[in-house]
Design an enzyme around this catalytic site. Structure first.
Site, PDB file in Angstrom:
ATOM      1  N   LYS A  85      22.093  39.561 -64.664  1.00  7.19           N
ATOM      2  CA  LYS A  85      22.337  39.998 -63.283  1.00  7.19           C
ATOM      3  C   LYS A  85      23.161  38.942 -62.564  1.00  7.19           C
ATOM      4  O   LYS A  85      22.895  37.745 -62.684  1.00  7.19           O
ATOM      5  CB  LYS A  85      20.995  40.203 -62.579  1.00  7.19           C
ATOM      6  CG  LYS A  85      21.105  40.745 -61.157  1.00  7.19           C
ATOM      7  CD  LYS A  85      19.717  40.954 -60.590  1.00  7.19           C
ATOM      8  CE  LYS A  85      19.741  41.453 -59.157  1.00  7.19           C
ATOM      9  NZ  LYS A  85      18.381  41.663 -58.619  1.00  7.19           N
ATOM     10  N   SER A 160      17.638  45.849 -56.543  1.00 11.40           N
ATOM     11  CA  SER A 160      18.959  45.259 -56.582  1.00 11.40           C
ATOM     12  C   SER A 160      19.482  45.018 -57.994  1.00 11.40           C
ATOM     13  O   SER A 160      20.647  44.665 -58.167  1.00 11.40           O
ATOM     14  CB  SER A 160      18.974  43.947 -55.794  1.00 11.40           C
ATOM     15  OG  SER A 160      18.092  43.002 -56.393  1.00 11.40           O
ATOM     16  N   SER A 184      13.014  45.013 -57.079  1.00 13.39           N
ATOM     17  CA  SER A 184      14.399  45.092 -57.571  1.00 13.39           C
ATOM     18  C   SER A 184      14.557  45.247 -59.078  1.00 13.39           C
ATOM     19  O   SER A 184      15.657  45.510 -59.546  1.00 13.39           O
ATOM     20  CB  SER A 184      15.195  43.876 -57.101  1.00 13.39           C
ATOM     21  OG  SER A 184      15.458  43.974 -55.723  1.00 13.39           O
TER      22      SER A 184
END
Length: 476
Positions: A85, A160, A184
């Site tokens: 990420k 996210s 997330s």
């Protein structure tokens, strides 16, 4: 390649690839090429990647191939195609953090989790998208645009860790690092139809400052529970560099904990809505069916709410104050503020208004919540509930229907309480709504008993596997 086509390798899990590498029937280079090929074919429709790095990936894969040939792999996931990420810096890749304020030159630093993944020999194929500074539960923002749901590309991936979830759903790589401050990992796992775990805070140590302190967990998103267990084996363990939380010893062998996983005799408290949230009927029906399946598998399932009030206001105080500090550290100019996500700018402005006493009051809510759940687990091995009350919302919006509420967390009431407690929580696919969008089933366990939620998810996934995507699906 002894009969294995590139597309076949692209469908493999990390565990399956490991077995092939060990037998010499496939190589890490071939696996990397298969993953890169899938990115080439699928990513244009979903926008899951911030950066793809074929040259760096193939270089790492060649090094892994040499280790396997010598019979000296660094770990079972040596050579596994892996994504990170973009909130986590990776050497050689710009650390944008989803922001117009992020770096555009290659990073020269990495955090402890990356050092551990490197130590396990993974092949990093790229970085996946996040909203700006990871501030919300959907993945669209000023740096890389909109990440779309692979099951229906007019819907949101969730966030996210949206890029990671989409990459997992489409097997664009087999291991996907994510982070979870209010849901997330689990939100996009539910929306995008993959498995995700937010481990107990402390198993994966945080060695860098964060304004979210112990809300922000790192963990894997994968197609299978087994692959996430392999990721955890590579990344969990104590270190003197840990800034927050604690990591007990000894650390379990997570893959071993799910071997021949059974739910027989496990006592599960099943909450339909935590006593305060509304749930989409299709979601409620899928989770009810999962509860019945688990009972048929031998679990003792009792319908019960843990007994806490919605802690959203406390979460907002902690979250907004943290995001305000994050933006202040970035120190934007007026011109840069104009390039930022307007929603984040609003949170920044609100976050600056919280007092120290507001923050302390929110921390007390968090402390009381930890006690409430610890008492719950005196009676129950795990809490089961929907991961999300809804399936994937429209792409490109912060609020479904365009009707702005108090906060984006309005539509994710089942995730953030367990960031506040630091407990392990997983999302495993348990069906689809009438429109073909995935539904996630959440298990929450006692602190440091990640083995319980992994076992539940592994046993459920083995008994009731859901289909995997072969390509992104566009709306009819």
């Amino acid at each position: 390649m002894s009969g294995f086509e590139k597309t076949d390798l692209g469908e493999m899990s990390a565990a399956e690839l490991s077995a092939l590498f060990a037998s010499g029937k496939a190589s890490p280079v071939e696996a990397a090429k298969a993953s890169l090929d899938r990115i080439e074919r699928f990513n244009r429709d979903v926008n899951a990647f911030a950066y793809v790095v074929p040259d760096l990936a193939l270089e790492a894969a060649r090094e892994s191939e040499a280790r396997w040939k010598k019979g000296e792999p660094l770990s079972p996931i040596d050579g596994a195609p892996t994504t990170i990420k973009e909130l986590t810096p990776v050497k050689g890749i710009p650390w944008r953090r989803g922001s117009a304020l992020g770096a555009t030159t290659p990073s020269d630093k990495e955090f402890l989790i990356m050092q551990r993944l490197r130590g396990a020999g993974v092949t990093v194929i790229g970085t996946t998208t996040s909203p700006e500074f990871g501030w919300k539960g959907v993945t669209h923002g000023p740096a890389f645009g909109n990440t779309l749901n692979p099951w229906r590309t007019d819907r949101a991936s969730g966030g996210s860790s949206g890029g990671a979830a989409v990459a997992a759903a489409l097997n664009m790589g087999v291991l996907h690092e994510g982070s979870d401050g209010a849901g997330s990992i689990r939100i996009p796992s539910s929306f995008s139809g993959c498995f995700g775990i937010k481990p107990t805070y402390g198993w994966i140590p945080a060695d860098t400052p964060t304004a979210l302190f112990e809300l922000a967990h790192r963990g894997p998103l994968t197609r299978t529970v087994e692959d996430s267990a392999l990721f955890l084996n590579a990344t969990t363990g104590p270190t003197p560099l840990a800034m927050y939380g604690t990591c007990p010893t000894p650390v379990p062998d997570w893959k071993e904990t799910i071997k021949n996983a059974s739910v027989k005799g496990m006592k599960i408290g099943y909450s339909r809505n935590l006593g305060y949230a509304e749930v989409q009927p299709d979601v409620a029906a899928a989770v009810q069916r999962a509860a019945e399946r688990l009972a048929d598998m031998g679990a003792i399932v009792e319908e019960v709410d843990p007994g806490f009030a919605n802690p959203q206001d406390a979460l907002i105080a902690l979250w907004y104050a943290a995001e305000a500090k994050t933006v202040m550290l970035a120190n934007p100019t007026p011109e840069q503020f104009a390039m930022m996500d307007p929603g984040l700018v609003k949170i920044y402005e609100k976050g600056k208004t919280y007092s120290a006493t507001d923050y302390v009051a929110a921390e007390q809510v968090r402390a009381d919540l930890k006690v409430c759940m610890a008492l719950f687990h005196e009676k129950y091995d795990a809490l089961m509930l929907p991961t999300m009350p809804v399936t994937a919302i429209e792409a490109g919006v912060d609020f479904p229907g365009g009707i702005e509420g108090k906060d984006w967390s309005d539509w994710s009431p089942f995730t953030y309480p367990f960031n506040m407690t630091g407990q392990p929580a997983v999302s495993v696919p348990c069906g689809f709504d009438k429109g073909g969008l995935p539904v996630g089933l959440q298990f929450v366990g006692p602190r440091y008993r990640d083995d319980i939620v992994l076992k539940l998810a592994a046993a459920y996934q083995a008994a009731w596997p859901e289909e995997f995507l072969t390509a992104p699906r566009k709306p009819a």
